[in-house]
Design a protein around this motif. Structure first.
Motif, PDB file in Angstrom:
ATOM      1  N   ALA A   1      -2.353   2.351 -10.152  1.00 46.36           N
ATOM      2  CA  ALA A   1      -1.043   2.064  -9.558  1.00 46.36           C
ATOM      3  C   ALA A   1      -0.840   0.578  -9.316  1.00 46.36           C
ATOM      4  O   ALA A   1       0.292   0.150  -9.082  1.00 46.36           O
ATOM      5  CB  ALA A   1      -0.882   2.834  -8.254  1.00 46.36           C
TER       6      ALA A   1
ATOM      7  N   ARG B   1       2.177   1.742  -3.449  1.00 51.68           N
ATOM      8  CA  ARG B   1       1.141   2.308  -4.324  1.00 51.68           C
ATOM      9  C   ARG B   1       1.030   3.806  -4.137  1.00 51.68           C
ATOM     10  O   ARG B   1       0.804   4.551  -5.082  1.00 51.68           O
ATOM     11  CB  ARG B   1      -0.224   1.661  -4.031  1.00 51.68           C
ATOM     12  CG  ARG B   1      -0.391   0.300  -4.627  1.00 51.68           C
ATOM     13  CD  ARG B   1      -1.767  -0.258  -4.347  1.00 51.68           C
ATOM     14  NE  ARG B   1      -2.781   0.589  -4.942  1.00 51.68           N
ATOM     15  CZ  ARG B   1      -4.078   0.482  -4.700  1.00 51.68           C
ATOM     16  NH1 ARG B   1      -4.515  -0.414  -3.875  1.00 51.68           N
ATOM     17  NH2 ARG B   1      -4.945   1.261  -5.291  1.00 51.68           N
ATOM     18  N   ALA B   2       1.180   4.264  -2.890  1.00 50.88           N
ATOM     19  CA  ALA B   2       1.074   5.687  -2.596  1.00 50.88           C
ATOM     20  C   ALA B   2       2.377   6.431  -2.901  1.00 50.88           C
ATOM     21  O   ALA B   2       2.444   7.639  -2.789  1.00 50.88           O
ATOM     22  CB  ALA B   2       0.692   5.885  -1.125  1.00 50.88           C
TER      23      ALA B   2
ATOM     24  N   LYS C   1       5.134   6.124  -1.157  1.00 52.61           N
ATOM     25  CA  LYS C   1       5.810   6.475   0.096  1.00 52.61           C
ATOM     26  C   LYS C   1       6.252   5.192   0.765  1.00 52.61           C
ATOM     27  O   LYS C   1       5.434   4.403   1.194  1.00 52.61           O
ATOM     28  CB  LYS C   1       4.859   7.226   1.025  1.00 52.61           C
ATOM     29  CG  LYS C   1       4.287   8.486   0.427  1.00 52.61           C
ATOM     30  CD  LYS C   1       3.220   9.053   1.333  1.00 52.61           C
ATOM     31  CE  LYS C   1       2.541  10.249   0.679  1.00 52.61           C
ATOM     32  NZ  LYS C   1       1.420  10.745   1.463  1.00 52.61           N
TER      33      LYS C   1
ATOM     34  N   GLU D   1       0.829  -1.201   0.000  1.00 52.16           N
ATOM     35  CA  GLU D   1       0.000   0.000   0.000  1.00 52.16           C
ATOM     36  C   GLU D   1       0.870   1.260   0.000  1.00 52.16           C
ATOM     37  O   GLU D   1       0.563   2.236  -0.685  1.00 52.16           O
ATOM     38  CB  GLU D   1      -0.928  -0.008   1.219  1.00 52.16           C
ATOM     39  CG  GLU D   1      -1.968  -1.128   1.198  1.00 52.16           C
ATOM     40  CD  GLU D   1      -2.871  -1.063  -0.011  1.00 52.16           C
ATOM     41  OE1 GLU D   1      -3.228   0.058  -0.443  1.00 52.16           O
ATOM     42  OE2 GLU D   1      -3.223  -2.133  -0.551  1.00 52.16           O
ATOM     43  N   ALA D   2       1.976   1.246   0.766  1.00 53.84           N
ATOM     44  CA  ALA D   2       2.879   2.388   0.783  1.00 53.84           C
ATOM     45  C   ALA D   2       3.526   2.577  -0.584  1.00 53.84           C
ATOM     46  O   ALA D   2       3.723   3.699  -1.045  1.00 53.84           O
ATOM     47  CB  ALA D   2       3.950   2.204   1.861  1.00 53.84           C
TER      48      ALA D   2
END
Length: 199
Positions: free
Chosen positions: A148, A41-42, A44, A38-39
């Motif tokens: 993403a 994808r963002a 970060k 998830e990070a």
């Protein structure tokens, strides 16, 4: 911060295979990997990602849990797929072998057999399409609002989309799955039976 050494193709292939099967077969490992995904994808990726869930504000009485199937039944499809890769391509035999002591020619010859059998299984049970139709090395445009999960940006990512870059890997997406049903009479943990030749 120093750059880490880049991994070779075979090192990345081995890591992908190990993580692929651990995510399918080990729920806690998959839950630990999810925050990193998830990070990513963002865009970060902090140095340390705590894997925790917020505590509920009010303790609620737990609902009666249904009887969970044993792990081998819960993951029967994944185990069956691994058994098919072993049966047709001897994938488990190949991965369990310590190939470091063998010359490259022998490893290459074995990999050709594994490749042929595993490719047959993929084509028989999974329909795959590239995420992007262009050839690797082509210049591609990444529009604003891109997915993403389907497109991962690497290199010098700055500013806002649209982006233009060189396609390093076209990606793969599964469009259909045609696994046969698993018989409850079979033990899905048996990836390959032992073979005994009688004289």
């Amino acid at each position: 911060m120093t750059d880490q050494p880049s991994l070779s193709f075979f090192a990345r292939l081995w890591l992908a295979l190990v993580c692929f099967w651990r995510i399918w077969l080990d729920r806690s490992f998959a839950q630990a990997v999810l925050p990193v995904r998830e990070a990513d994808r963002a865009g970060k990726l902090p140095a340390g990602i705590p894997v925790s869930e917020p505590a509920p504000t009010q303790p609620a009485p737990p609902p009666p849990a249904p009887a969970a199937p044993p792990p081998e039944r819960e993951h029967a499809s994944a185990l069956q797929f691994l058994a098919m890769l072993q049966r047709e391509g001897r994938l488990v035999d190949f991965l369990q072998e310590d190939v470091a002591a063998f010359p490259d020619e022998d490893v290459g010859a074995a990999a050709r057999i594994v490749h042929e059998g595993c490719r047959k299984v993929l084509r028989q049970y999974l329909a795959l399409e590239p995420v992007l139709p262009q050839n690797e090395g082509d210049t591609v445009q990444v529009p604003a609002g891109f997915d993403a999960q389907r497109i991962r940006l690497t290199g010098n990512v700055a500013g806002q989309p649209p982006y233009s870059g060189s396609l390093k890997h076209k990606g793969w997406v599964i469009t259909s799955v045609k696994f046969p049903s698993t018989s409850p009479a079979l033990d899905p943990r048996v990836v390959a039976p032992a073979e005994v030749e009688l004289s």
